[in-house]
Design a protein around this motif. Sequence first.
Motif, PDB file in Angstrom:
ATOM      1  N   PRO A  46      -0.031  11.552  -0.968  1.00 47.92           N
ATOM      2  CA  PRO A  46      -0.640  10.289  -1.437  1.00 47.92           C
ATOM      3  C   PRO A  46       0.242   9.056  -1.269  1.00 47.92           C
ATOM      4  N   THR A  47       1.569   9.216  -1.344  1.00 48.33           N
ATOM      5  CA  THR A  47       2.392   7.997  -1.297  1.00 48.33           C
ATOM      6  C   THR A  47       2.310   7.314   0.074  1.00 48.33           C
ATOM      7  N   ILE A  48       2.150   8.098   1.134  1.00 50.76           N
ATOM      8  CA  ILE A  48       2.016   7.488   2.473  1.00 50.76           C
ATOM      9  C   ILE A  48       0.742   6.625   2.499  1.00 50.76           C
ATOM     10  N   THR A  49      -0.316   7.163   1.940  1.00 50.63           N
ATOM     11  CA  THR A  49      -1.596   6.441   1.906  1.00 50.63           C
ATOM     12  C   THR A  49      -1.482   5.194   1.033  1.00 50.63           C
ATOM     13  N   ARG A  50      -0.903   5.375  -0.135  1.00 56.87           N
ATOM     14  CA  ARG A  50      -0.769   4.235  -1.066  1.00 56.87           C
ATOM     15  C   ARG A  50       0.039   3.107  -0.409  1.00 56.87           C
ATOM     16  N   ASP A  51       1.152   3.459   0.214  1.00 57.69           N
ATOM     17  CA  ASP A  51       2.015   2.414   0.773  1.00 57.69           C
ATOM     18  C   ASP A  51       1.403   1.757   2.014  1.00 57.69           C
ATOM     19  N   ALA A  52       0.570   2.504   2.735  1.00 58.11           N
ATOM     20  CA  ALA A  52      -0.028   1.921   3.947  1.00 58.11           C
ATOM     21  C   ALA A  52      -1.199   1.002   3.614  1.00 58.11           C
ATOM     22  N   PHE A  53      -1.986   1.367   2.621  1.00 63.67           N
ATOM     23  CA  PHE A  53      -3.241   0.640   2.409  1.00 63.67           C
ATOM     24  C   PHE A  53      -3.271  -0.214   1.132  1.00 63.67           C
ATOM     25  N   PHE A  54      -2.305  -0.037   0.250  1.00 66.65           N
ATOM     26  CA  PHE A  54      -2.375  -0.743  -1.036  1.00 66.65           C
ATOM     27  C   PHE A  54      -1.151  -1.608  -1.303  1.00 66.65           C
ATOM     28  N   SER A  55      -0.337  -1.827  -0.274  1.00 68.06           N
ATOM     29  CA  SER A  55       0.919  -2.552  -0.512  1.00 68.06           C
ATOM     30  C   SER A  55       0.679  -4.020  -0.870  1.00 68.06           C
ATOM     31  N   GLY A  56      -0.540  -4.509  -0.601  1.00 64.30           N
ATOM     32  CA  GLY A  56      -0.856  -5.904  -0.959  1.00 64.30           C
ATOM     33  C   GLY A  56      -1.097  -6.081  -2.446  1.00 64.30           C
ATOM     34  N   ILE A  57      -1.224  -4.997  -3.178  1.00 66.22           N
ATOM     35  CA  ILE A  57      -1.491  -5.094  -4.628  1.00 66.22           C
ATOM     36  C   ILE A  57      -0.158  -4.977  -5.375  1.00 66.22           C
ATOM     37  N   PRO A  58       0.142  -5.908  -6.245  1.00 63.84           N
ATOM     38  CA  PRO A  58       1.432  -5.834  -6.954  1.00 63.84           C
ATOM     39  C   PRO A  58       1.466  -4.683  -7.965  1.00 63.84           C
ATOM     40  N   TRP A  59       2.690  -4.183  -8.208  1.00 67.31           N
ATOM     41  CA  TRP A  59       2.877  -3.186  -9.269  1.00 67.31           C
ATOM     42  C   TRP A  59       2.721  -3.871 -10.616  1.00 67.31           C
ATOM     43  N   PRO A  60       2.276  -3.246 -11.692  1.00 64.98           N
ATOM     44  CA  PRO A  60       1.859  -1.838 -11.768  1.00 64.98           C
ATOM     45  C   PRO A  60       0.393  -1.634 -11.415  1.00 64.98           C
ATOM     46  N   LEU A  61      -0.280  -2.736 -11.046  1.00 63.66           N
ATOM     47  CA  LEU A  61      -1.705  -2.633 -10.727  1.00 63.66           C
ATOM     48  C   LEU A  61      -1.952  -1.672  -9.554  1.00 63.66           C
ATOM     49  N   ARG A  62      -1.005  -1.707  -8.587  1.00 65.61           N
ATOM     50  CA  ARG A  62      -1.167  -0.845  -7.410  1.00 65.61           C
ATOM     51  C   ARG A  62      -1.331   0.625  -7.823  1.00 65.61           C
TER      52      ARG A  62
END
Length: 238
Positions: free
Chosen positions: A113-129
């Motif tokens: 999952p982390t590969i997917t999260r970092d590729a497609f959701f990096s535009g969302i700031p933490w902790p919302l991401r």
Amino acid sequence: MLKLMKLPTAWGLRNASPFNLKAEALLTMSGQAYESIEALPNKGPKGKLPALIDGEQVIGDSSLIQRHLEDKYEARFDDGLSEVELADAVAYRRMAEEWLYFINLWVRWIECPTITRDAFFSGIPWPLRGLVFGRLQKDVKRTLHGQGLGRHTREEIYGFGEEALAAIAARIGSGPFFFGDTPRSVDAALYPQLLNVAEAPYDTPLREAARKHAVLTDYVRRCDQTIFAAREDLPNVA
Ligand SMILES: N[C@@H](CCC(=O)N[C@@H](CS)C(=O)NCC(=O)O)C(=O)O
């Protein structure tokens, strides 16, 4: 002009989402000029992408986009194929789209999952991401459980993946395409699924199995180069 709503890509792949790439391939093969619009799945009429906008009409689902191109624009993807050949194409297409796709979905969302999260959701700031990704991952888990695949062990899932890849490799053989010398709609459907298994950065037994079949990696390259050879004439070349 026709407008294709598609997901943004990643990792330098022409499209990291197989159904979106399939729609692009079909549009390109049809010879129709079109414009791409990057969007999220909730913009599609069925909550998924791709979707094709043709004037007032919005067509969701790559197979229905194919039908629309055939019915309205007289695209002749499969002219000359026999009834048995067309049946063969339906069976392989559905194996790739309704089986291999879900195995790859499991790889992307459950196994790595982390590969997917970092590729497609990096535009969302933490902790919302983390929250957004976690919620979507839960939906994917539910989908996989409902579909049945999610109930199997890791080894069993990879076993199913290897079996599907071996079947496609055997069917393609020396090709060069599914039905010989010309790419057909089945190639537009199969190669994006294979590309997204073999070329995305998920170092798993599924990718290893795909890469073991030179037939498959050669086929992916050949389809991509042949289908998109004419794209320079069209707007928004990927
Ligand atoms: N049967 C559809 C499948 C489309 C599909 O699954 N699209 C994915 C991206 S490749 C999607 O939008 N997923 C978002 C979701 O399921 O919420 C087609 O052929 O277009």
